[in-house]
Write a protein that holds these residues in place. Structure first.
Motif, PDB file in Angstrom:
ATOM      1  N   LYS A  81      43.665  31.098  40.814  1.00  0.00           N
ATOM      2  CA  LYS A  81      43.447  32.413  40.212  1.00  0.00           C
ATOM      3  C   LYS A  81      42.691  33.326  41.172  1.00  0.00           C
ATOM      4  CE  LYS A  81      42.967  33.084  35.380  1.00  0.00           C
ATOM      5  NZ  LYS A  81      42.194  32.952  34.161  1.00  0.00           N
ATOM      6  N   ILE A  82      41.643  32.798  41.792  1.00  0.00           N
ATOM      7  CA  ILE A  82      40.849  33.585  42.742  1.00  0.00           C
ATOM      8  C   ILE A  82      41.704  33.967  43.944  1.00  0.00           C
ATOM      9  CG2 ILE A  82      38.900  33.489  44.349  1.00  0.00           C
ATOM     10  CD1 ILE A  82      37.469  31.747  42.255  1.00  0.00           C
ATOM     11  N   ARG A  83      42.483  33.027  44.479  1.00  0.00           N
ATOM     12  CA  ARG A  83      43.364  33.318  45.605  1.00  0.00           C
ATOM     13  C   ARG A  83      44.372  34.410  45.222  1.00  0.00           C
ATOM     14  NH1 ARG A  83      46.333  28.475  46.902  1.00  0.00           N
ATOM     15  NH2 ARG A  83      44.280  27.627  47.256  1.00  0.00           N
ATOM     16  N   GLY A  84      44.922  34.328  44.033  1.00  0.00           N
ATOM     17  CA  GLY A  84      45.869  35.340  43.556  1.00  0.00           C
ATOM     18  C   GLY A  84      45.243  36.718  43.461  1.00  0.00           C
ATOM     19  N   ILE A  85      44.008  36.785  43.020  1.00  0.00           N
ATOM     20  CA  ILE A  85      43.307  38.067  42.913  1.00  0.00           C
ATOM     21  C   ILE A  85      43.117  38.676  44.292  1.00  0.00           C
ATOM     22  CG2 ILE A  85      41.072  39.123  42.369  1.00  0.00           C
ATOM     23  CD1 ILE A  85      40.982  37.153  39.964  1.00  0.00           C
ATOM     24  N   PHE A  86      42.702  37.871  45.251  1.00  0.00           N
ATOM     25  CA  PHE A  86      42.483  38.411  46.593  1.00  0.00           C
ATOM     26  C   PHE A  86      43.796  38.786  47.279  1.00  0.00           C
ATOM     27  CE2 PHE A  86      38.301  36.524  45.931  1.00  0.00           C
ATOM     28  CZ  PHE A  86      37.534  37.647  46.209  1.00  0.00           C
ATOM     29  N   ILE A  87      44.872  38.084  46.994  1.00  0.00           N
ATOM     30  CA  ILE A  87      46.186  38.495  47.510  1.00  0.00           C
ATOM     31  C   ILE A  87      46.568  39.832  46.907  1.00  0.00           C
ATOM     32  CG2 ILE A  87      48.662  37.954  47.461  1.00  0.00           C
ATOM     33  CD1 ILE A  87      47.821  34.986  47.817  1.00  0.00           C
ATOM     34  N   MET A  88      46.308  40.003  45.593  1.00  0.00           N
ATOM     35  CA  MET A  88      46.586  41.282  44.937  1.00  0.00           C
ATOM     36  C   MET A  88      45.751  42.397  45.574  1.00  0.00           C
ATOM     37  SD  MET A  88      46.317  42.305  40.899  1.00  0.00           S
ATOM     38  CE  MET A  88      44.563  42.111  40.800  1.00  0.00           C
ATOM     39  N   LEU A  89      44.506  42.107  45.926  1.00  0.00           N
ATOM     40  CA  LEU A  89      43.655  43.109  46.551  1.00  0.00           C
ATOM     41  C   LEU A  89      44.205  43.562  47.898  1.00  0.00           C
ATOM     42  CD1 LEU A  89      40.074  41.799  45.763  1.00  0.00           C
ATOM     43  CD2 LEU A  89      41.207  43.804  44.818  1.00  0.00           C
ATOM     44  N   ILE A 113      42.053  40.075  36.120  1.00  0.00           N
ATOM     45  CA  ILE A 113      42.524  39.724  34.785  1.00  0.00           C
ATOM     46  C   ILE A 113      41.560  38.642  34.320  1.00  0.00           C
ATOM     47  CG2 ILE A 113      44.419  38.783  33.413  1.00  0.00           C
ATOM     48  CD1 ILE A 113      46.319  39.717  35.628  1.00  0.00           C
ATOM     49  N   GLY A 114      40.540  39.031  33.576  1.00  0.00           N
ATOM     50  CA  GLY A 114      39.497  38.084  33.184  1.00  0.00           C
ATOM     51  C   GLY A 114      38.522  37.838  34.311  1.00  0.00           C
ATOM     52  N   PHE A 165      35.594  40.683  30.336  1.00  0.00           N
ATOM     53  CA  PHE A 165      36.746  41.474  29.939  1.00  0.00           C
ATOM     54  C   PHE A 165      37.033  42.541  30.981  1.00  0.00           C
ATOM     55  CE2 PHE A 165      38.852  44.992  27.810  1.00  0.00           C
ATOM     56  CZ  PHE A 165      39.976  44.320  27.369  1.00  0.00           C
ATOM     57  N   GLN A 166      38.149  42.390  31.656  1.00  0.00           N
ATOM     58  CA  GLN A 166      38.610  43.360  32.645  1.00  0.00           C
ATOM     59  C   GLN A 166      40.100  43.155  32.839  1.00  0.00           C
ATOM     60  OE1 GLN A 166      36.669  42.437  36.425  1.00  0.00           O
ATOM     61  NE2 GLN A 166      36.173  40.473  35.534  1.00  0.00           N
ATOM     62  N   LEU A 167      40.761  44.233  33.106  1.00  0.00           N
ATOM     63  CA  LEU A 167      42.205  44.172  33.264  1.00  0.00           C
ATOM     64  C   LEU A 167      42.670  45.321  34.131  1.00  0.00           C
ATOM     65  CD1 LEU A 167      44.952  42.948  32.426  1.00  0.00           C
ATOM     66  CD2 LEU A 167      44.918  44.504  30.472  1.00  0.00           C
ATOM     67  N   GLY A 168      43.464  45.033  35.147  1.00  0.00           N
ATOM     68  CA  GLY A 168      44.057  46.083  35.962  1.00  0.00           C
ATOM     69  C   GLY A 168      43.619  46.030  37.404  1.00  0.00           C
ATOM     70  N   GLY A 221      45.214  53.809  40.403  1.00  0.00           N
ATOM     71  CA  GLY A 221      45.136  52.610  39.584  1.00  0.00           C
ATOM     72  C   GLY A 221      44.405  52.886  38.292  1.00  0.00           C
ATOM     73  N   LEU A 222      44.395  51.896  37.460  1.00  0.00           N
ATOM     74  CA  LEU A 222      43.720  51.993  36.168  1.00  0.00           C
ATOM     75  C   LEU A 222      43.094  50.649  35.881  1.00  0.00           C
ATOM     76  CD1 LEU A 222      43.082  53.548  33.583  1.00  0.00           C
ATOM     77  CD2 LEU A 222      45.248  52.749  32.676  1.00  0.00           C
ATOM     78  N   MET A 223      41.819  50.681  35.594  1.00  0.00           N
ATOM     79  CA  MET A 223      41.126  49.431  35.326  1.00  0.00           C
ATOM     80  C   MET A 223      39.991  49.680  34.370  1.00  0.00           C
ATOM     81  SD  MET A 223      39.611  46.716  38.001  1.00  0.00           S
ATOM     82  CE  MET A 223      38.956  45.171  37.450  1.00  0.00           C
ATOM     83  N   TYR A 224      39.897  48.831  33.341  1.00  0.00           N
ATOM     84  CA  TYR A 224      38.732  48.860  32.477  1.00  0.00           C
ATOM     85  C   TYR A 224      37.668  48.044  33.183  1.00  0.00           C
ATOM     86  CZ  TYR A 224      35.515  48.300  28.697  1.00  0.00           C
ATOM     87  OH  TYR A 224      34.380  48.320  27.941  1.00  0.00           O
ATOM     88  N   GLU A 225      36.495  48.595  33.406  1.00  0.00           N
ATOM     89  CA  GLU A 225      35.362  47.982  34.080  1.00  0.00           C
ATOM     90  C   GLU A 225      35.232  48.598  35.455  1.00  0.00           C
ATOM     91  OE1 GLU A 225      32.762  45.780  36.426  1.00  0.00           O
ATOM     92  OE2 GLU A 225      34.879  45.635  36.861  1.00  0.00           O
ATOM     93  N   ALA A 226      34.209  49.405  35.620  1.00  0.00           N
ATOM     94  CA  ALA A 226      33.907  50.000  36.920  1.00  0.00           C
ATOM     95  C   ALA A 226      32.402  49.992  37.094  1.00  0.00           C
ATOM     96  CB  ALA A 226      34.454  51.429  36.996  1.00  0.00           C
ATOM     97  N   SER A 227      31.885  48.987  37.788  1.00  0.00           N
ATOM     98  CA  SER A 227      30.437  48.867  37.894  1.00  0.00           C
ATOM     99  C   SER A 227      30.017  48.568  39.319  1.00  0.00           C
ATOM    100  CB  SER A 227      29.943  47.749  36.973  1.00  0.00           C
ATOM    101  OG  SER A 227      30.424  46.512  37.417  1.00  0.00           O
TER     102      SER A 227
END
Length: 190
Positions: A5-13, A61-62, A91-94, A173-179
């Motif tokens: 999951k972490i690898r997938g997120i960084f590939i998406m980034l 995503i989570g 909770f985060q998505l996008g 882009g659109l994402m819930y959670e911006a901190s």
């Protein structure tokens, strides 16, 4: 945490975050956006220095992550580079891409940021610069959107907090959670 999951997120980034060899030029171009955008312009004349991150990619995503490379300036000179990383759970998505600048009010704030690994405290907030749209970015978890041109930019609540003032410009882009909470910065002098 699941490593796939972490690898997938960084590939998406990597798709959200454009790679470039000319960081200093990108940093100067990004600084020009902030010089022309509302209240952030006045901080260039009244700060000891700043760190600018032209492209930060964020997605999740989570479990989420963010990454960006930038330049650090003191008294108008490029003195080093920095990286920003963030891992978050909840909770985060996008996904989204944005530009960020951190102004240092004085030498003490600059030295705090450049002392090694710096991390914002839980109450840190960024002022979202928007063009023709309302948005906010804080540790409370809000969304940001941009439309129109940068000449219509507006800022709200721009001030130093513990010697630093942070501004963001959403690029897409659109994402819930911006901190800012959980953002870690690693400084490397030139």
């Amino acid at each position: 945490m699941n490593t796939k999951k972490i690898r997938g997120i960084f590939i998406m980034l990597l798709f959200v975050f454009p790679l470039s060899q000319a960081w200093a030029d990108e940093c100067q171009d990004a600084a020009e956006l902030f010089r022309k955008a509302g209240d952030s312009a006045r901080f260039f004349d009244n700060s000891y220095g700043y760190a600018i991150f032209p492209n930060i990619g964020k997605g999740g995503i989570g479990v989420g992550g963010a990454y960006g490379k930038g330049c650090v300036y003191a008294q108008g000179k490029h003195v080093g580079n920095a990286t920003m990383t963030q891992v978050s759970v909840g909770f985060q998505l996008g996904g989204q891409a944005y530009t960020q600048i951190i102004f240092f009010q004085d030498k003490r704030a600059f030295e705090e940021f450049t002392s090694g690994n710096f991390e914002f405290s839980a109450n840190a907030q960024a002022v979202a610069i928007t063009a023709g749209a309302s948005a906010s970015a804080s540790t409370a978890g809000n969304s940001a959107a941009v439309s129109g041109g940068m000449h219509d930019a507006k800022t709200v609540g721009a001030h130093y907090n513990k010697g630093m003032a942070t501004f963001v410009i959403a690029k897409g882009g659109l994402m819930y959670e911006a901190s800012l909470a959980g953002q870690k910065y690693k400084y490397q002098p030139l």
